[in-house]
Design a protein around this motif. Sequence first.
Motif, PDB file in Angstrom:
ATOM      1  N   LEU A  81      -6.620 -14.186  -0.861  1.00 25.15           N
ATOM      2  CA  LEU A  81      -5.881 -14.575  -2.057  1.00 25.15           C
ATOM      3  C   LEU A  81      -4.404 -14.782  -1.752  1.00 25.15           C
ATOM      4  CD1 LEU A  81      -7.272 -12.069  -4.712  1.00 25.15           C
ATOM      5  CD2 LEU A  81      -8.292 -14.184  -3.849  1.00 25.15           C
ATOM      6  N   ALA A  82      -3.952 -14.190  -0.662  1.00 30.27           N
ATOM      7  CA  ALA A  82      -2.548 -14.287  -0.274  1.00 30.27           C
ATOM      8  C   ALA A  82      -2.469 -14.400   1.235  1.00 30.27           C
ATOM      9  CB  ALA A  82      -1.775 -13.054  -0.751  1.00 30.27           C
ATOM     10  N   ARG A  83      -1.347 -14.936   1.687  1.00 31.91           N
ATOM     11  CA  ARG A  83      -1.056 -15.052   3.109  1.00 31.91           C
ATOM     12  C   ARG A  83       0.226 -14.286   3.384  1.00 31.91           C
ATOM     13  NH1 ARG A  83      -5.210 -17.240   6.063  1.00 31.91           N
ATOM     14  NH2 ARG A  83      -6.095 -18.982   4.933  1.00 31.91           N
ATOM     15  N   ARG A  84       0.260 -13.612   4.506  1.00 36.98           N
ATOM     16  CA  ARG A  84       1.457 -12.877   4.902  1.00 36.98           C
ATOM     17  C   ARG A  84       2.262 -13.743   5.851  1.00 36.98           C
ATOM     18  NH1 ARG A  84       3.282  -8.756   8.587  1.00 36.98           N
ATOM     19  NH2 ARG A  84       4.740  -7.420   7.474  1.00 36.98           N
ATOM     20  N   VAL A  85       3.529 -13.924   5.523  1.00 35.38           N
ATOM     21  CA  VAL A  85       4.457 -14.622   6.406  1.00 35.38           C
ATOM     22  C   VAL A  85       5.068 -13.531   7.279  1.00 35.38           C
ATOM     23  CG1 VAL A  85       6.483 -16.115   6.558  1.00 35.38           C
ATOM     24  CG2 VAL A  85       4.874 -16.378   4.652  1.00 35.38           C
ATOM     25  N   GLU A  86       4.528 -13.391   8.472  1.00 38.30           N
ATOM     26  CA  GLU A  86       4.863 -12.274   9.348  1.00 38.30           C
ATOM     27  C   GLU A  86       6.356 -12.162   9.638  1.00 38.30           C
ATOM     28  OE1 GLU A  86       2.629 -10.023  10.411  1.00 38.30           O
ATOM     29  OE2 GLU A  86       0.866 -11.050   9.618  1.00 38.30           O
ATOM     30  N   SER A  87       6.994 -13.276   9.991  1.00 37.03           N
ATOM     31  CA  SER A  87       8.392 -13.231  10.408  1.00 37.03           C
ATOM     32  C   SER A  87       9.336 -12.862   9.273  1.00 37.03           C
ATOM     33  CB  SER A  87       8.810 -14.571  11.028  1.00 37.03           C
ATOM     34  OG  SER A  87       8.729 -15.596  10.063  1.00 37.03           O
ATOM     35  N   ALA A  88       8.887 -12.980   8.047  1.00 33.34           N
ATOM     36  CA  ALA A  88       9.728 -12.664   6.889  1.00 33.34           C
ATOM     37  C   ALA A  88       9.264 -11.382   6.191  1.00 33.34           C
ATOM     38  CB  ALA A  88       9.712 -13.819   5.900  1.00 33.34           C
ATOM     39  N   ASN A  89       8.169 -10.770   6.660  1.00 35.20           N
ATOM     40  CA  ASN A  89       7.567  -9.620   6.001  1.00 35.20           C
ATOM     41  C   ASN A  89       7.439  -9.906   4.497  1.00 35.20           C
ATOM     42  OD1 ASN A  89       6.358  -7.108   5.728  1.00 35.20           O
ATOM     43  ND2 ASN A  89       8.305  -6.045   5.469  1.00 35.20           N
ATOM     44  N   ALA A  90       6.857 -11.053   4.203  1.00 37.58           N
ATOM     45  CA  ALA A  90       6.728 -11.504   2.825  1.00 37.58           C
ATOM     46  C   ALA A  90       5.366 -12.169   2.643  1.00 37.58           C
ATOM     47  CB  ALA A  90       7.859 -12.478   2.495  1.00 37.58           C
ATOM     48  N   TYR A  91       5.067 -12.499   1.402  1.00 39.86           N
ATOM     49  CA  TYR A  91       3.743 -13.010   1.055  1.00 39.86           C
ATOM     50  C   TYR A  91       3.855 -14.255   0.189  1.00 39.86           C
ATOM     51  CZ  TYR A  91       2.481  -8.324   2.555  1.00 39.86           C
ATOM     52  OH  TYR A  91       2.338  -7.189   3.286  1.00 39.86           O
ATOM     53  N   VAL A  92       2.826 -15.082   0.267  1.00 42.35           N
ATOM     54  CA  VAL A  92       2.679 -16.227  -0.621  1.00 42.35           C
ATOM     55  C   VAL A  92       1.254 -16.221  -1.156  1.00 42.35           C
ATOM     56  CG1 VAL A  92       4.424 -17.662   0.516  1.00 42.35           C
ATOM     57  CG2 VAL A  92       2.057 -17.802   1.252  1.00 42.35           C
ATOM     58  N   ALA A  93       1.099 -16.711  -2.382  1.00 42.99           N
ATOM     59  CA  ALA A  93      -0.244 -16.848  -2.944  1.00 42.99           C
ATOM     60  C   ALA A  93      -0.944 -17.983  -2.212  1.00 42.99           C
ATOM     61  CB  ALA A  93      -0.166 -17.140  -4.437  1.00 42.99           C
ATOM     62  N   ASN A  94      -2.215 -17.805  -1.914  1.00 37.51           N
ATOM     63  CA  ASN A  94      -3.009 -18.846  -1.272  1.00 37.51           C
ATOM     64  C   ASN A  94      -3.505 -19.789  -2.364  1.00 37.51           C
ATOM     65  OD1 ASN A  94      -4.730 -20.428   0.210  1.00 37.51           O
ATOM     66  ND2 ASN A  94      -6.023 -18.758   0.922  1.00 37.51           N
ATOM     67  N   ALA A  95      -3.064 -21.038  -2.329  1.00 36.37           N
ATOM     68  CA  ALA A  95      -3.412 -22.013  -3.367  1.00 36.37           C
ATOM     69  C   ALA A  95      -4.859 -22.476  -3.290  1.00 36.37           C
ATOM     70  CB  ALA A  95      -2.480 -23.222  -3.285  1.00 36.37           C
ATOM     71  N   HIS A  96      -5.588 -22.044  -2.265  1.00 35.15           N
ATOM     72  CA  HIS A  96      -7.011 -22.371  -2.153  1.00 35.15           C
ATOM     73  C   HIS A  96      -7.758 -21.162  -1.602  1.00 35.15           C
ATOM     74  CE1 HIS A  96      -5.778 -23.267   1.992  1.00 35.15           C
ATOM     75  NE2 HIS A  96      -4.848 -24.008   1.441  1.00 35.15           N
ATOM     76  N   PRO A  97      -7.894 -20.109  -2.438  1.00 35.73           N
ATOM     77  CA  PRO A  97      -8.524 -18.863  -1.972  1.00 35.73           C
ATOM     78  C   PRO A  97     -10.006 -18.999  -1.640  1.00 35.73           C
ATOM     79  CG  PRO A  97      -8.091 -18.749  -4.322  1.00 35.73           C
ATOM     80  CD  PRO A  97      -7.449 -20.010  -3.817  1.00 35.73           C
ATOM     81  N   ASP A  98     -10.624 -20.088  -2.054  1.00 37.78           N
ATOM     82  CA  ASP A  98     -12.042 -20.297  -1.785  1.00 37.78           C
ATOM     83  C   ASP A  98     -12.269 -21.000  -0.451  1.00 37.78           C
ATOM     84  OD1 ASP A  98     -10.719 -22.443  -2.895  1.00 37.78           O
ATOM     85  OD2 ASP A  98     -12.362 -23.049  -4.192  1.00 37.78           O
ATOM     86  N   CYS A  99     -11.202 -21.247   0.314  1.00 40.63           N
ATOM     87  CA  CYS A  99     -11.302 -21.939   1.602  1.00 40.63           C
ATOM     88  C   CYS A  99     -10.712 -21.034   2.681  1.00 40.63           C
ATOM     89  CB  CYS A  99     -10.542 -23.261   1.525  1.00 40.63           C
ATOM     90  SG  CYS A  99     -10.551 -24.187   3.070  1.00 40.63           S
ATOM     91  N   LEU A 100     -11.531 -20.571   3.583  1.00 43.99           N
ATOM     92  CA  LEU A 100     -11.075 -19.675   4.644  1.00 43.99           C
ATOM     93  C   LEU A 100     -10.776 -20.479   5.896  1.00 43.99           C
ATOM     94  CD1 LEU A 100     -10.544 -16.773   5.488  1.00 43.99           C
ATOM     95  CD2 LEU A 100     -12.913 -16.633   6.245  1.00 43.99           C
ATOM     96  N   HIS A 101      -9.565 -20.389   6.369  1.00 45.44           N
ATOM     97  CA  HIS A 101      -9.146 -21.100   7.576  1.00 45.44           C
ATOM     98  C   HIS A 101      -7.854 -20.485   8.067  1.00 45.44           C
ATOM     99  CE1 HIS A 101      -5.889 -23.027   5.404  1.00 45.44           C
ATOM    100  NE2 HIS A 101      -6.740 -23.062   4.406  1.00 45.44           N
ATOM    101  N   ASP A 102      -7.460 -20.864   9.255  1.00 49.75           N
ATOM    102  CA  ASP A 102      -6.162 -20.468   9.778  1.00 49.75           C
ATOM    103  C   ASP A 102      -5.118 -21.364   9.138  1.00 49.75           C
ATOM    104  OD1 ASP A 102      -7.416 -18.690  11.595  1.00 49.75           O
ATOM    105  OD2 ASP A 102      -7.757 -20.352  12.972  1.00 49.75           O
ATOM    106  N   CYS A 103      -3.922 -20.846   8.966  1.00 49.11           N
ATOM    107  CA  CYS A 103      -2.878 -21.700   8.410  1.00 49.11           C
ATOM    108  C   CYS A 103      -1.613 -21.586   9.243  1.00 49.11           C
ATOM    109  CB  CYS A 103      -2.595 -21.381   6.951  1.00 49.11           C
ATOM    110  SG  CYS A 103      -1.849 -19.793   6.656  1.00 49.11           S
ATOM    111  N   ILE A 104      -0.769 -22.553   9.051  1.00 45.32           N
ATOM    112  CA  ILE A 104       0.474 -22.655   9.793  1.00 45.32           C
ATOM    113  C   ILE A 104       1.598 -22.710   8.750  1.00 45.32           C
ATOM    114  CG2 ILE A 104       1.787 -24.116  11.381  1.00 45.32           C
ATOM    115  CD1 ILE A 104      -1.169 -25.244  12.079  1.00 45.32           C
ATOM    116  N   PHE A 105       2.635 -21.899   8.956  1.00 39.16           N
ATOM    117  CA  PHE A 105       3.779 -21.912   8.060  1.00 39.16           C
ATOM    118  C   PHE A 105       4.961 -22.577   8.732  1.00 39.16           C
ATOM    119  CE2 PHE A 105       1.619 -18.226   6.080  1.00 39.16           C
ATOM    120  CZ  PHE A 105       1.585 -18.677   4.778  1.00 39.16           C
ATOM    121  N   LEU A 106       5.619 -23.455   8.000  1.00 40.40           N
ATOM    122  CA  LEU A 106       6.887 -24.048   8.401  1.00 40.40           C
ATOM    123  C   LEU A 106       7.935 -23.382   7.516  1.00 40.40           C
ATOM    124  CD1 LEU A 106       5.765 -27.791   8.405  1.00 40.40           C
ATOM    125  CD2 LEU A 106       5.649 -26.147  10.284  1.00 40.40           C
TER     126      LEU A 106
END
Length: 154
Positions: A81-106
């Motif tokens: 349901l959420a993704r952790r932005v490791e370098s910022a020790n912060a979180y974002v809501a996952n806009a597609h929680p029904d799709c499991l995959h790796d993601c890349i943050f810019l």
Amino acid sequence: MGAHEHQLHQGESLKKAAREQLTSRGEQWTGMRESVFEALAGFDRPASAYDIAEAVSKNQGRRVAANSVYRILDLFVGANLARRVESANAYVANAHPDCLHDCIFLICDNCGQAVHIDDDALSGGVRKAAASAGFSSARPVIEVRGTCGECDSN
């Protein structure tokens, strides 16, 4: 394989998709979990547990401890349901929680905005490189720090 398509949710649709994803895993969608998810989804950039606790506290008119929010966020990350932005020790809501995959943050070092992109070819390449080095990775974390187009043009 490259980028893939999925349905992006927002607003009530996002909350409904998150609730369905969490309950499909046998977890309860409690009032506090809903409040934390709504607060998280309300931020336009990655939010810390303290940011979210403050937003929930303000909304409920009572103090909510960051420790409680951390536990819920850990559950949300585990349930996609959420993704952790490791370098910022912060979180974002996952806009597609029904799709499991790796993601890349810019991540923009100037304004803090985090853009989430999907590229299975890139993350698959990272998994393959890890495997060839004898390392098994449950989920690669790929974050690129720099300047977003909006900040770069200013």
